[in-house]
Write an enzyme that holds these catalytic residues in place. Structure first.
Site, PDB file in Angstrom:
ATOM      1  N   LEU A 151     -17.595 -16.475  28.572  1.00  0.00           N
ATOM      2  CA  LEU A 151     -17.995 -17.696  29.270  1.00  0.00           C
ATOM      3  C   LEU A 151     -18.152 -17.445  30.768  1.00  0.00           C
ATOM      4  O   LEU A 151     -18.286 -18.373  31.558  1.00  0.00           O
ATOM      5  CB  LEU A 151     -16.980 -18.811  28.999  1.00  0.00           C
ATOM      6  CG  LEU A 151     -16.805 -19.130  27.503  1.00  0.00           C
ATOM      7  CD1 LEU A 151     -15.706 -20.157  27.287  1.00  0.00           C
ATOM      8  CD2 LEU A 151     -18.117 -19.621  26.893  1.00  0.00           C
ATOM      9  N   ASP A 195     -25.531 -14.864  34.638  1.00  0.00           N
ATOM     10  CA  ASP A 195     -24.262 -15.547  34.863  1.00  0.00           C
ATOM     11  C   ASP A 195     -24.194 -16.145  36.266  1.00  0.00           C
ATOM     12  O   ASP A 195     -23.793 -17.298  36.460  1.00  0.00           O
ATOM     13  CB  ASP A 195     -23.095 -14.576  34.680  1.00  0.00           C
ATOM     14  CG  ASP A 195     -23.109 -13.913  33.318  1.00  0.00           C
ATOM     15  OD1 ASP A 195     -23.894 -14.342  32.451  1.00  0.00           O
ATOM     16  OD2 ASP A 195     -22.333 -12.961  33.127  1.00  0.00           O
TER      17      ASP A 195
HETATM   18  P1  ADP Z   1     -16.162 -13.040  31.166  1.00  0.00           P
HETATM   19  O1  ADP Z   1     -16.948 -12.992  32.433  1.00  0.00           O
HETATM   20  O2  ADP Z   1     -17.006 -13.357  29.993  1.00  0.00           O
HETATM   21  O3  ADP Z   1     -14.981 -13.947  31.237  1.00  0.00           O
HETATM   22  P2  ADP Z   1     -15.711 -10.337  31.919  1.00  0.00           P
HETATM   23  O4  ADP Z   1     -15.108  -9.175  31.212  1.00  0.00           O
HETATM   24  O5  ADP Z   1     -17.059 -10.203  32.479  1.00  0.00           O
HETATM   25  O6  ADP Z   1     -15.610 -11.569  30.918  1.00  0.00           O
HETATM   26  O7  ADP Z   1     -14.777 -10.754  33.102  1.00  0.00           O
HETATM   27  C1  ADP Z   1     -13.404 -10.950  32.905  1.00  0.00           C
HETATM   28  C2  ADP Z   1     -12.652 -10.213  33.987  1.00  0.00           C
HETATM   29  O8  ADP Z   1     -12.890 -10.849  35.265  1.00  0.00           O
HETATM   30  C3  ADP Z   1     -11.154 -10.295  33.813  1.00  0.00           C
HETATM   31  O9  ADP Z   1     -10.701  -9.263  32.967  1.00  0.00           O
HETATM   32  C4  ADP Z   1     -10.666 -10.112  35.239  1.00  0.00           C
HETATM   33  O10 ADP Z   1     -10.715  -8.749  35.623  1.00  0.00           O
HETATM   34  C5  ADP Z   1     -11.727 -10.842  36.039  1.00  0.00           C
HETATM   35  N1  ADP Z   1     -11.356 -12.238  36.294  1.00  0.00           N
HETATM   36  C6  ADP Z   1     -12.073 -13.328  35.974  1.00  0.00           C
HETATM   37  N2  ADP Z   1     -11.455 -14.459  36.383  1.00  0.00           N
HETATM   38  C7  ADP Z   1     -10.318 -14.075  36.979  1.00  0.00           C
HETATM   39  C8  ADP Z   1      -9.242 -14.765  37.607  1.00  0.00           C
HETATM   40  N3  ADP Z   1      -9.216 -16.084  37.700  1.00  0.00           N
HETATM   41  N4  ADP Z   1      -8.236 -14.024  38.109  1.00  0.00           N
HETATM   42  C9  ADP Z   1      -8.259 -12.676  38.022  1.00  0.00           C
HETATM   43  N5  ADP Z   1      -9.223 -11.983  37.451  1.00  0.00           N
HETATM   44  C10 ADP Z   1     -10.244 -12.645  36.930  1.00  0.00           C
HETATM   45 MG    MG Z   2     -18.510 -11.607  32.860  1.00  0.00          MG
END
Ligand code: ADP
Ligand code: MG
Length: 393
Positions: A121, A173
């Site tokens: 998401l 995104d």
């Molecule tokens: P998606 O974007 O679909 O959620 P991604 O793998 O692209 O999945 O991104 C997730 C990663 O982004 C997490 O593993 C973390 O490293 C980082 N991330 C996203 N939101 C946060 C947050 N609120 N705090 C810390 N890290 C975050």
């Molecule tokens: Mg992502």
């Protein structure tokens, strides 16, 4: 805890403001962004919040409610791999702003991500865009002022993700997070970056858009994403076009024959490559159809397109997984107008377009069947098209 209080407790002073940016869910148009194609995301009501204040020493200190630790880095030291881990998504933003010629200094930032992390998401873009919005306002860069400026910030946040966090994603995104508006889906043309707002009056239509987070985790994700990108690039090169966007559905038979004549394109069978191409080309066509039927208010047809998209992702592009196949099929059998995986695939989330009165039935059935199959219990929640990134407070 209030984000302002959290900021004060961490950094011993008050933030200068609070900004936020939404996650997104893509209605249709999957694995098309890096093929110069079309996508149709909405901004989610779930957002990532950033409380921030300037620093005068060109350092970034950042903490997330979700990860607890404070990461500190000098802006000059930021680069691929520095800092590592989650903080790269935040630090990449001032780095990319500077690369693009914007005069941005240091900052203290507290983040609170309300977009489920790693569920497809786009919590990553929500984080980048929240930091981007904060830095733009704090340093008077005006990058939220209008669509033209927001597009510049899209590119900045995308570079942060590609170059510093090292995730080779397209720009969908960040575009959704910065350019989408409440009540609309965003038709995004990834060839020229143009966008169109498509009304999505889901409530008036007595429908619910259900997000189904399968909570499935498959180790393949990153490698397979890169592999699909490479396949698409190789196919385009073999077909003599700059991107698969240039192929029309009517050209698919000729394209398959041509790929067959090439035999194996760098180790991939031409049959596999032709199916990858077919997914991309038909998916782009489905986005066009989806926009037309949304404008006509034909929700049954929109559901049918969701289902066709899922079938193409499952059999031609091969990026689905048993958990996604199960929840989409279950949603349909309980009365959803259509359902599909959304995001990169191999786990993550699906969406289903469900008549309001059937939401409970759909939710119950898909959870029960997932548990019976030995999968994690999916989390489901209703979403609607929320506003893009901005300042909250
Ligand atoms: P998606 O974007 O679909 O959620 P991604 O793998 O692209 O999945 O991104 C997730 C990663 O982004 C997490 O593993 C973390 O490293 C980082 N991330 C996203 N939101 C946060 C947050 N609120 N705090 C810390 N890290 C975050
Ligand atoms: Mg992502």
């Amino acid at each position: 805890m209030q984000l302002r209080t959290h900021f004060a407790e961490t950094f011993g002073r008050a933030p200068e403001g609070v900004w936020s940016a939404p996650g997104r869910v893509n209605l249709i148009g999957e694995h098309t962004d890096y093929n110069d194609g079309l996508a149709l995301p909405i901004a989610l009501p779930q957002r990532t919040y950033a409380a921030a204040a300037r620093r005068d020493d060109d350092r970034l200190r950042v903490r997330s409610v979700q990860t607890v630790e404070v990461v500190e880095v000098a802006l000059d030291d930021i680069g691929p791999g520095t800092p590592g881990g989650w903080a790269a998504y935040a630090a990449g933003v001032p780095w990319a702003l500077r690369e693009a010629g914007y005069a941005v200094g240091g900052a203290d930032v507290i983040l609170d991500g309300r977009v489920p992390l790693g569920s497809g998401l786009s919590s990553s873009a929500a984080l980048e865009c929240a930091v981007g919005a904060a830095l733009s306002d704090l340093y008077g860069l005006g990058l939220l002022a209008d669509d033209a400026n927001r597009r510049r910030l899209v590119e900045v946040c995308r570079r942060a993700e590609n170059d510093i966090a090292g995730a080779p994603t397209g720009g969908m995104d960040q575009s959704a997070s910065l350019l989408a508006t409440a009540g609309h889906a965003l038709l995004l043309d990834c060839r020229d970056g143009t966008t169109e707002q498509v009304p999505f009056p889901i409530d008036e239509a007595e429908l619910t858009l259900l997000v189904i987070d399968t909570r499935a985790e498959h180790a393949l994700v990153d490698g397979q994403y890169a592999a699909r990108r490479t396949s698409c690039e190789r196919a385009a090169a073999a077909l003599g076009v700059p991107s698969l966007r240039e192929i029309e559905p009517a050209d698919l038979t000729t394209a398959a024959t041509r790929l067959g004549a090439e035999g194996h394109v760098e180790g991939e069978s031409s049959e596999v490559l032709a199916r990858r191409v077919r997914h991309v080309v038909t998916e782009i066509a489905r986005v066009r159809e989806a926009v037309a039927v949304m404008r006509a208010g034909d929700w049954v047809e929109l559901g049918r397109l969701f289902t066709a998209s899922h079938a193409s992702l499952r059999t031609d592009f091969e990026v689905s997984c048993p958990e996604l196949d199960l929840v989409t099929a279950a949603a349909e059998s309980a009365g959803a107008l259509g359902a599909r995986m959304t995001g990169g695939g191999f786990g993550g989330s699906a969406i289903a377009l469900v008549p309001k009165e059937l939401v409970e039935r759909v939710t119950e059935l898909l959870k029960r069947l997932a548990i019976d199959a030995g999968f994690p219990e999916p989390a489901t929640f209703a979403v609607y098209p929320g506003p893009g990134a901005g300042r909250d407070d």
